[in-house]
Design an enzyme around this catalytic site. Structure first.
Site, PDB file in Angstrom:
ATOM      1  N   SER A  50       0.889  -1.222   0.144  1.00  0.00           N
ATOM      2  CA  SER A  50      -0.041   0.231   0.021  1.00  0.00           C
ATOM      3  C   SER A  50       0.807   1.333  -0.010  1.00  0.00           C
ATOM      4  O   SER A  50       2.136   1.005   0.326  1.00  0.00           O
ATOM      5  CB  SER A  50      -1.054  -0.141   1.129  1.00  0.00           C
ATOM      6  OG  SER A  50      -0.048   0.166   2.417  1.00  0.00           O
ATOM      7  N   ASP A  83      -1.123  -1.761  -3.792  1.00  0.00           N
ATOM      8  CA  ASP A  83      -2.686  -1.884  -3.254  1.00  0.00           C
ATOM      9  C   ASP A  83      -3.252  -0.238  -3.059  1.00  0.00           C
ATOM     10  O   ASP A  83      -2.528   0.418  -2.692  1.00  0.00           O
ATOM     11  CB  ASP A  83      -2.515  -2.421  -2.028  1.00  0.00           C
ATOM     12  CG  ASP A  83      -3.801  -3.000  -1.388  1.00  0.00           C
ATOM     13  OD1 ASP A  83      -4.811  -2.738  -2.153  1.00  0.00           O
ATOM     14  OD2 ASP A  83      -4.066  -2.787  -0.124  1.00  0.00           O
ATOM     15  N   ASP A 105      -7.169   3.293  -7.434  1.00  0.00           N
ATOM     16  CA  ASP A 105      -8.139   3.301  -6.848  1.00  0.00           C
ATOM     17  C   ASP A 105      -9.051   4.681  -7.055  1.00  0.00           C
ATOM     18  O   ASP A 105      -8.752   5.736  -6.169  1.00  0.00           O
ATOM     19  CB  ASP A 105      -8.104   3.183  -5.219  1.00  0.00           C
ATOM     20  CG  ASP A 105      -9.533   3.095  -4.470  1.00  0.00           C
ATOM     21  OD1 ASP A 105     -10.544   3.315  -5.146  1.00  0.00           O
ATOM     22  OD2 ASP A 105      -9.332   3.003  -3.364  1.00  0.00           O
ATOM     23  N   SER A 217     -10.773 -10.040   5.154  1.00  0.00           N
ATOM     24  CA  SER A 217     -10.212 -10.633   6.286  1.00  0.00           C
ATOM     25  C   SER A 217     -11.549 -11.104   7.226  1.00  0.00           C
ATOM     26  O   SER A 217     -12.535 -10.402   7.043  1.00  0.00           O
ATOM     27  CB  SER A 217      -9.400  -9.597   7.278  1.00  0.00           C
ATOM     28  OG  SER A 217      -8.025  -9.330   6.785  1.00  0.00           O
ATOM     29  N   ILE A 258      -6.490  -9.855   1.770  1.00  0.00           N
ATOM     30  CA  ILE A 258      -6.384  -9.996   3.274  1.00  0.00           C
ATOM     31  C   ILE A 258      -4.991  -9.342   3.770  1.00  0.00           C
ATOM     32  O   ILE A 258      -3.918  -9.571   3.426  1.00  0.00           O
ATOM     33  CB  ILE A 258      -6.097 -11.662   3.474  1.00  0.00           C
ATOM     34  CG1 ILE A 258      -7.540 -12.303   3.136  1.00  0.00           C
ATOM     35  CG2 ILE A 258      -5.779 -12.028   5.029  1.00  0.00           C
ATOM     36  CD1 ILE A 258      -7.182 -13.703   2.941  1.00  0.00           C
ATOM     37  N   ASP A 259      -5.464  -8.205   4.675  1.00  0.00           N
ATOM     38  CA  ASP A 259      -4.219  -7.651   5.525  1.00  0.00           C
ATOM     39  C   ASP A 259      -4.646  -7.584   7.239  1.00  0.00           C
ATOM     40  O   ASP A 259      -3.721  -8.002   7.653  1.00  0.00           O
ATOM     41  CB  ASP A 259      -4.279  -6.220   5.001  1.00  0.00           C
ATOM     42  CG  ASP A 259      -3.328  -5.564   5.707  1.00  0.00           C
ATOM     43  OD1 ASP A 259      -2.317  -6.176   6.160  1.00  0.00           O
ATOM     44  OD2 ASP A 259      -3.194  -4.261   5.248  1.00  0.00           O
TER      45      ASP A 259
HETATM   46  O1  G3H Z   1      -6.876  -1.660   2.271  1.00  0.00           O
HETATM   47  C1  G3H Z   1      -5.789  -1.288   2.886  1.00  0.00           C
HETATM   48  C2  G3H Z   1      -4.698  -2.168   3.269  1.00  0.00           C
HETATM   49  O2  G3H Z   1      -5.450  -2.842   4.515  1.00  0.00           O
HETATM   50  C3  G3H Z   1      -3.479  -1.377   3.536  1.00  0.00           C
HETATM   51  O3  G3H Z   1      -3.748  -0.954   4.756  1.00  0.00           O
HETATM   52  O4  G3H Z   1      -2.891   1.350   4.437  1.00  0.00           O
HETATM   53  O5  G3H Z   1      -2.623   0.631   6.410  1.00  0.00           O
HETATM   54  O6  G3H Z   1      -1.020   0.053   4.755  1.00  0.00           O
HETATM   55  P1  G3H Z   1      -2.372   0.371   5.078  1.00  0.00           P
HETATM   56  P1  13P Z   2      -8.818  -6.338   5.443  1.00  0.00           P
HETATM   57  O1  13P Z   2      -8.850  -5.000   6.023  1.00  0.00           O
HETATM   58  O2  13P Z   2     -10.259  -7.010   5.295  1.00  0.00           O
HETATM   59  O3  13P Z   2      -7.516  -7.592   5.511  1.00  0.00           O
HETATM   60  O4  13P Z   2      -8.620  -5.964   3.800  1.00  0.00           O
HETATM   61  C1  13P Z   2      -7.430  -5.660   3.197  1.00  0.00           C
HETATM   62  C2  13P Z   2      -7.575  -5.035   1.930  1.00  0.00           C
HETATM   63  O5  13P Z   2      -8.606  -5.018   1.123  1.00  0.00           O
HETATM   64  C3  13P Z   2      -6.621  -4.127   1.289  1.00  0.00           C
HETATM   65  O6  13P Z   2      -6.405  -3.751   0.113  1.00  0.00           O
HETATM   66 ZN    ZN Z   3      -8.267  -2.959  -0.128  1.00  0.00          ZN
END
Ligand code: G3H
Ligand code: 13P
Ligand code: ZN
Length: 312
Positions: A50, A83, A105, A217, A258-259
């Site tokens: 990301s 991402d 996005d 997730s 999945i994050d």
């Molecule tokens: O959808 C977002 C992902 O979970 C990335 O999260 O922006 O905190 O790295 P982040």
């Molecule tokens: P979760 O927060 O459900 O893991 O989603 C992750 C995601 O969509 C990253 O782009």
């Molecule tokens: Zn996402």
């Protein structure tokens, strides 16, 4: 093998009725945990980064760590994906910097502006051999520094998808069918239900076209309970039921993001380890079980949710 695009992965996933896991990576242990699981289970994988991950770890560090994974597992197909690319410049930096896939996005923009921005990214990406994921519809939850309240989220309108895909030329489409970002997706006690009717209508209008699910997730309660048992305070953290994700994986959905489950697995493991070993202070001691927890969680997803194991 060098990093691959998602083209071949998605074609096989669509035809085989399974989905590829797209796991967010931020450091070495996460990359190792994910790729150890995928190599052991013969599963292709998408490692995604990301804007926040690039700010935290730095593009070059992440790139080199992912390259190390390709050297360590030469037979494992790995795609490296941006991402939630927020703008053309970030997408361009990742395309120029070795990524094989980017997401633009534009989901918060008006329809025409989303098309215009996505098309611009597609033109640049395709000229450089890189594939593009675009998004129609908004998910609730938190992504990077943007918070979307549940009431402001909107399901993808199936009647818009053909025009969007044709005019942008995107290679895959993220849609909103009720998934949500973060660990607090639904109200405790409610019965989350994805809109499979929307998914079916989208895939009927886009035959053979890969669909992406964000916010997927499942927030395993064993992790939440362990976090709370060892000093954490997470109440009301609820995710997408895994049986619904399994159903989605068998459809036109070819990529499942999945994050949060990675974060929960690590936090539960580190909290438990440090609570049980209060005199330890070597990060290797607590990051080793945390890396194993990521591997175990990913293995479970590959085998029991995505169905991408034994596909290499
Ligand atoms: O959808 C977002 C992902 O979970 C990335 O999260 O922006 O905190 O790295 P982040
Ligand atoms: P979760 O927060 O459900 O893991 O989603 C992750 C995601 O969509 C990253 O782009
Ligand atoms: Zn996402």
């Amino acid at each position: 093998m060098p990093l691959v695009t998602t083209t071949e992965m998605f074609k096989k996933a669509y035809e085989g009725g399974y989905a590829i896991g797209a796991f967010n990576v931020n450091n070495m242990e996460i990359i190792q945990g994910i790729t150890d699981a995928c190599a052991e289970n013969n599963s292709p994988v998408i490692l995604q980064v990301s804007k926040g991950a690039r700010a935290y770890a730095n593009h070059t560090y992440l790139m080199k760590l992912v390259e190390a994974a390709t050297v360590n597992y030469p037979d494992l197909p790995i795609a490296l994906h941006l991402d939630h690319g927020p703008d053309f410049e970030t997408c361009k930096a990742c395309i120029d910097g070795g990524f094989t896939s980017v997401m633009i996005d534009g989901s918060s923009l008006p329809f025409e502006e989303n098309i215009e921005l996505s098309r611009k990214v597609v033109e640049y990406a395709h000229a450089h051999g890189v594939v593009v994921e675009a998004e129609l519809g908004t998910l609730a939850g938190i992504e990077d520094d943007v918070v979307v309240e549940a009431g402001d989220a909107s399901y993808t309108k199936p009647e818009e998808v053909e025009e969007f895909v044709t005019r942008t030329g995107c290679d895959s489409l993220a849609i909103a069918i009720g998934t949500s970002h973060g660990a607090y997706k639904f109200k405790p006690g409610t019965n989350p239900q994805l809109r499979f009717d929307v998914l079916e209508e989208v895939s009927r209008r886009l035959p053979g076209f890969p669909i992406v699910l964000h916010g997927a997730s499942s927030v395993p309660q064993e992790f939440v309970e362990k976090i709370n048992q060892f000093g954490g305070a997470m109440s009301g953290a609820i995710g997408v039921p895994e049986d619904q994700l399994r159903q989605a994986a068998q459809s036109a959905v070819c990529k499942i993001n999945i994050d949060s489950d990675i974060r929960l697995a690590i936090t539960a493991s580190v909290r438990e380890y440090l609570a049980e070993h209060p005199d330890h202070f070597d990060p290797r001691q607590y990051l080793k079980p945390a890396r194993q927890a990521v591997k175990d969680m990913v293995t479970h997803k590959l085998v029991n949710v995505l169905g991408s194991n034994d596909r290499i």
